[in-house]
Each structure stands twice: as C-alpha cells, then as structure tokens.
Design an enzyme around this catalytic site. Structure first.
Site, PDB file in Angstrom:
ATOM      1  N   CYS A   1       0.867  -1.181   0.000  1.00 15.16           N
ATOM      2  CA  CYS A   1       0.000   0.000   0.000  1.00 15.16           C
ATOM      3  C   CYS A   1       0.896   1.220   0.000  1.00 15.16           C
ATOM      4  O   CYS A   1       1.595   1.478   0.984  1.00 15.16           O
ATOM      5  CB  CYS A   1      -0.919  -0.021   1.221  1.00 15.16           C
TER       6      CYS A   1
ATOM      7  N   GLU B   1      -3.419   1.057  -6.274  1.00 15.37           N
ATOM      8  CA  GLU B   1      -2.424   0.076  -6.692  1.00 15.37           C
ATOM      9  C   GLU B   1      -2.241   0.223  -8.200  1.00 15.37           C
ATOM     10  O   GLU B   1      -3.054   0.871  -8.875  1.00 15.37           O
ATOM     11  CB  GLU B   1      -2.844  -1.349  -6.332  1.00 15.37           C
TER      12      GLU B   1
END
Length: 221
Positions: A2, A105
C-alpha cells in the site's frame, strides 16, 4: 503493498467515527493523493483514551541516524512482523489504526506503462488499516512515525497486486488497539472478497504532486 491513499472524511467526522480525541495539527482533508513520508491520520491509545493524531507515514527504526538512514518502511508484512527487529516491539506495544477512503495500486500495460486503480469499500465507508507506530529521536529531532500492515491479497485483489493492506472491521478496532485484551494477531488477514471494489483511474495520480477529486474518477480500463 500500500503506497498511496485518499482521505476525504472531515476531521471532526473522523474523530466521531473512531470515538477519538482530535489533535490540533491534523492533516488537511480532503486529500486524494496521500504519499509516503507525508503526515497521515492515525488513531492510537494513550492514557486509556483514543487519540486522533498525525504521524509521518514511513516507520523509522530507532537505529537510523537520520530519517532516510535506511530503506523507507511504509509497510510491514503481517507474516514476519513478530520476527523483524524494526517492527516486533511496536507490533506488541504500539498499534494504531490508519483511516482512509481508499487506496491505489498499479498494474502495467503491454508497453510497461503504469495504470493506477482505486480500491475502496463497496459501500464507500471509510477503511481502517492496521498500523504500528513509534517515536524516532536523534539529537533534538523527534518524529512520530507509522507503517501500514499488509497481508497476501484476496482472490479479486490479486488481479492487481499480490499484497494488500490489512483492513479491520469496526468490531475489531478495539482488539487491534489493545482495548480488549490479546488476540490481535488473528486479525492480520485479507478482507473478505465482497468488502472491496476497484476501478481504473487516470495516470495523473502517478505523480506525487497531483491533487484533486478527479484523481479517483473512473476511466475506461
């Protein structure tokens, strides 16, 4: 992993949601492009009370002589956190929540270009990531720093990335924060398949200088 967040919930609403006392130096919201080494919202326990405060996203081990004295530790792997010297004490004693409206992402296209995806709760409710924190001090400089816990991705998320943040359900916040005894290690697993949704967004967010609500607008995949 992340590596980029969006935080849109107002600070007063965030304090109310997490039943936490807000600090006076909270990061400005909304922020659709929260990057590593900047300040993020966190919820931690101090004196038996939840506190909503600001921390540097990028955990600094105590042996670093300067903030960039080693690898940038924005994530901590759930599978190995109990063994890593940088993280193991914090995992036992200094856990926190890191709220976000969603995270990004990336995948690569056939030419190697990076395509960003925005991931959020299916009902668009705020997410609470499992985090750890600690104070780093060198001379007169002191920084309060944090990292986001990650785990193996669930099946749907694995189409984008093999890792994902550990996302805690509201009923598990107290256990992670240490308010309900032991057992926090059992929470370090992927969120259920149905909990998250994701879609492609514009490559503008690839720049850490980009800002604005348009960053989470969907584009054709």
């Amino acid at each position: 992993m992340c590596g980029r967040l969006a935080v849109t919930l107002p600070n007063d609403a965030m304090a109310q949601l997490f039943a936490a006392q807000p600090a006076n130096d909270l990061p400005e919201v909304p922020n659709y492009n929260v990057c590593p080494t900047t300040q993020v919202h966190t919820i931690r326990i101090e004196g038996g009370t939840r506190h909503l405060s600001s921390m540097r996203w990028g955990f600094i081990p105590r042996w670093y002589e300067k903030p960039n004295g080693g690898p940038l530790l924005i994530n901590a792997r759930a599978e190995t956190i109990a063994e890593k010297p940088a993280f193991k004490t914090a995992a036992r004693e200094r856990r926190c929540l890191i709220p976000a409206s969603g995270f990004y992402e990336w995948t690569k296209d056939s030419e190697g270009g990076r395509d960003p995806w925005f991931i959020h709760a299916h009902d668009k409710a705020p997410l609470a990531f499992a985090g750890i924190w600690q104070d780093w001090q060198h001379g007169e400089e002191t920084l309060r720093t944090c990292a986001i816990m990650t785990c193996g991705a669930n099946t749907s998320m694995s189409t984008i990335h093999h890792r994902m943040p550990v996302i805690l359900a509201q009923q598990d916040w107290a256990l992670w924060l240490g308010e309900q005894g032991k057992g926090a290690a059992l929470l370090m697993q992927a969120a259920p398949e149905a909990h998250l949704q994701f879609y492609r967004v514009d490559r503008a967010v690839n720049s850490n200088r980009a800002s604005g609500a348009h960053l989470i607008d969907a584009v054709d995949a």
